[in-house]
Motif scaffolding. Structure first.
Motif, PDB file in Angstrom:
ATOM      1  N   ARG A  50      82.656  73.908  64.212  1.00  0.00           N
ATOM      2  CA  ARG A  50      83.352  72.750  64.150  1.00  0.00           C
ATOM      3  C   ARG A  50      83.518  71.937  63.092  1.00  0.00           C
ATOM      4  O   ARG A  50      82.834  71.588  62.352  1.00  0.00           O
ATOM      5  N   LEU A  51      84.719  71.476  62.791  1.00  0.00           N
ATOM      6  CA  LEU A  51      84.839  70.658  61.458  1.00  0.00           C
ATOM      7  C   LEU A  51      85.648  69.412  61.818  1.00  0.00           C
ATOM      8  O   LEU A  51      86.730  69.365  62.398  1.00  0.00           O
ATOM      9  N   SER A  52      85.124  68.402  60.943  1.00  0.00           N
ATOM     10  CA  SER A  52      85.917  67.213  60.919  1.00  0.00           C
ATOM     11  C   SER A  52      86.016  66.843  59.306  1.00  0.00           C
ATOM     12  O   SER A  52      85.050  66.486  58.891  1.00  0.00           O
ATOM     13  N   LEU A  53      87.280  66.945  58.702  1.00  0.00           N
ATOM     14  CA  LEU A  53      87.453  66.538  57.308  1.00  0.00           C
ATOM     15  C   LEU A  53      88.365  65.279  57.134  1.00  0.00           C
ATOM     16  O   LEU A  53      89.476  65.654  57.687  1.00  0.00           O
ATOM     17  N   GLU A  54      87.770  64.314  56.459  1.00  0.00           N
ATOM     18  CA  GLU A  54      88.538  63.177  55.989  1.00  0.00           C
ATOM     19  C   GLU A  54      88.658  63.303  54.663  1.00  0.00           C
ATOM     20  O   GLU A  54      87.602  62.897  54.139  1.00  0.00           O
ATOM     21  N   LEU A  55      89.851  63.433  54.004  1.00  0.00           N
ATOM     22  CA  LEU A  55      89.695  63.999  52.864  1.00  0.00           C
ATOM     23  C   LEU A  55      90.849  63.056  51.576  1.00  0.00           C
ATOM     24  O   LEU A  55      91.029  61.843  52.101  1.00  0.00           O
ATOM     25  N   GLY A  56      91.056  63.343  50.754  1.00  0.00           N
ATOM     26  CA  GLY A  56      92.062  62.784  49.723  1.00  0.00           C
ATOM     27  C   GLY A  56      93.314  62.074  50.166  1.00  0.00           C
ATOM     28  O   GLY A  56      93.859  62.745  51.277  1.00  0.00           O
TER      29      GLY A  56
END
Length: 507
Positions: free
Chosen positions: A271-277
């Motif tokens: 499972r992934l949670s990505l808060e990116l640019g």
């Protein structure tokens, strides 16, 4: 202008400058399985104050072997922790929250020293970060399932929401307190256990809140903080992605690194949670209240010296109000920004975090100047203040061939563009692979709804430059990430939905 390298010039800070109570939270060991530990290799690395490159403390430089131990520890702890009641987890988080409120000033002092932001900004971050722990202490008791209407007689259908397992949390340097609390509080509320890898630039805030978690009564193994230098970061990140006992990974940072982690997680279908640019547009229409728009621009652009993922990156001001906006913005910049050591009274903004950041900002501005952009203020390194200070800068006349036009600046540089048509500015605002936040200012209610729906971002500020809070769902679209943090949606990444079909019930 001469560049200074922190690692060539660092020296140890005077511990007498740190208040005694704050000093008790200043740790030099990592926290694993309820114990304060060194790296297996006994290696350490220095944490520097970006104001002057003084060493605040040395912390363990942990490698893959250390993380392997911590992952197994967290996996073992999960077998017990997943059976706790929502009320028990709620009480645990509430105790942690209460301690962080009590020690808010101590946490702010540590944050200012390792990050460089002013004490006023650090206090605001601590309050903001603490609010997530309070919020998820309440949300823990609302992780409800569902009873469904069965299509067949003599059946009952249920959906359960159960904790995923071990959560790996990789957090950035720009909000070292809030990015941990926003992730960890949600994970713990759901019943997950945590492995936290803070930025090598700001690990001391993470260790301080680990100390308070221990004091709050967190059972061993559910909250682990491991520090590592840039030398080991890539290998450690890969381990967290590929280890089968880690079931969810949450990362806040650059899109480039996020894509690497995304690929590495594929082998275990994590499972992934990505808060990116981000590349946030900031649009000011002719109908806007300019005083509100300028105040919002100051907050959105210059918070943490421009080093925020939701910072306004591309300003678009409509033609009729363009000159007046520039005049008002310049006046506020000159009157309200006071650069220096954030621990001193009256200082509003600090340095950039490290030399590579300073070089990038300086390079972008120099490229724009060389290609004909107009500098209204700033545009230079302020080495007289310290090795990492850059002057607040306002630029106009930027063209698309300049590197700064469509680059996430992550520094105190405002690039103001003029536009004439609503369709034109929406097209330019959306002309980016990123979509984290966007802002616009208008008093035309029809325009408000049109533009808000048209902007390709996950979050929109309308007549407001500061939009983050625990109650809101934080996250982006396109290459700005996956999932949402905060709000009731913040739990979603840490729970699995299990469907139960109970058949042959006798009525």
């Amino acid at each position: 202008m001469k560049m200074f390298s922190c690692f060539q010039n660092f020296r140890f800070t005077s511990l007498h400058s740190i208040p005694a109570r704050t000093f008790s939270l200043l740790k030099e060991l990592a926290y694993v399985n309820g114990k304060w530990v060194n790296a297996n290799s006994r290696s350490t690395f220095p944490v520097l104050n970006p104001v002057n490159c003084d060493v605040i403390n040395n912390v363990p430089d942990m490698d893959v072997s250390d993380f392997h131990v911590a992952i197994n520890t967290a996996a073992n702890a999960f077998e017990t922790f997943k059976k706790t009641t929502a009320k028990e987890r709620s009480d645990l988080l509430r105790s942690w929250y209460n301690l962080m409120v009590t020690h808010s000033e101590d946490l702010a002092n540590i944050l200012t020293r390792e990050n460089g932001k002013s004490l006023a900004e650090s206090r605001a971050e601590i309050k903001y970060g603490n609010s997530f722990v309070e919020w998820f202490s309440e949300e823990a008791r609302r992780i409800d399932g569902e009873i469904l209407q069965a299509p067949i007689r003599n059946r009952e259908l249920l959906l359960l929401r159960q904790p995923v397992g071990v959560a790996a949390l990789i957090t950035p340097w720009n909000f070292p307190h809030a990015m941990i609390t926003r992730k960890a509080a949600a994970a713990i509320a759901a019943g997950c256990t945590c492995i936290i890898k803070p930025s090598e630039d700001t690990p001391l805030s993470a260790l301080a809140i680990a100390d308070l978690a221990e004091k709050a009564g967190f059972p061993p193994g559910i909250f682990n903080v491991l520090t590592t230098s840039i030398r080991n970061s890539a290998a450690v990140g890969k381990e967290l992605c590929e280890h089968p006992k880690v079931r969810v990974l949450s990362f806040t940072g650059s899109t480039a690194v996020g894509k690497i982690l995304y690929r590495q997680c594929a082998s275990t279908m994590k499972r992934l949670s990505l808060e990116l640019g981000g590349n946030a547009p900031y649009i000011v229409f002719n109908s806007a209240n300019l005083d509100i728009a300028v105040s919002g621009a100051m907050a959105s652009k210059f918070r943490n010296t421009g080093q925020t993922c939701v910072s306004s990156n591309r300003f678009f001001v409509e033609g009729r109000v363009f000159d007046e906006f520039i005049e008002k913005f310049l006046k506020k910049m000159n009157n309200e920004i006071k650069l220096g050591d954030g621990s001193k009274d009256g200082i509003t903004h600090g340095p950039l975090i490290k030399e590579s950041q300073l070089k990038m900002v300086d390079s972008l501005v120099k490229d724009a100047i060389s290609k004909g952009a107009t500098i209204h203020c700033g545009g230079k390194i302020l080495s007289e203040l310290g090795p990492l200070f850059y002057a607040p800068t306002l630029i106009t006349g930027v063209t698309k061939d300049m590197q700064i036009y469509n680059t996430e600046i992550f520094g105190p540089v405002a690039v103001i563009n003029k536009f004439h048509e609503e369709e034109e500015v929406i097209r330019e605002a959306n002309n980016t692979p990123f979509g984290l936040a966007g802002y616009f200012f208008s008093q035309d209610i029809s325009q408000v709804f049109r533009v808000a729906r048209s902007l390709e971002v996950g979050m929109v500020g309308v007549n407001e430059g500061l939009i983050s809070c625990a109650e809101a769902a934080f996250g982006g679209v396109k290459e700005s990430g996956l999932g949402r943090e905060g709000s009731k949606r913040g739990i979603d990444d840490y729970v699995d939905i299990k469907y139960l079909c109970i058949g042959n019930i006798q009525h």
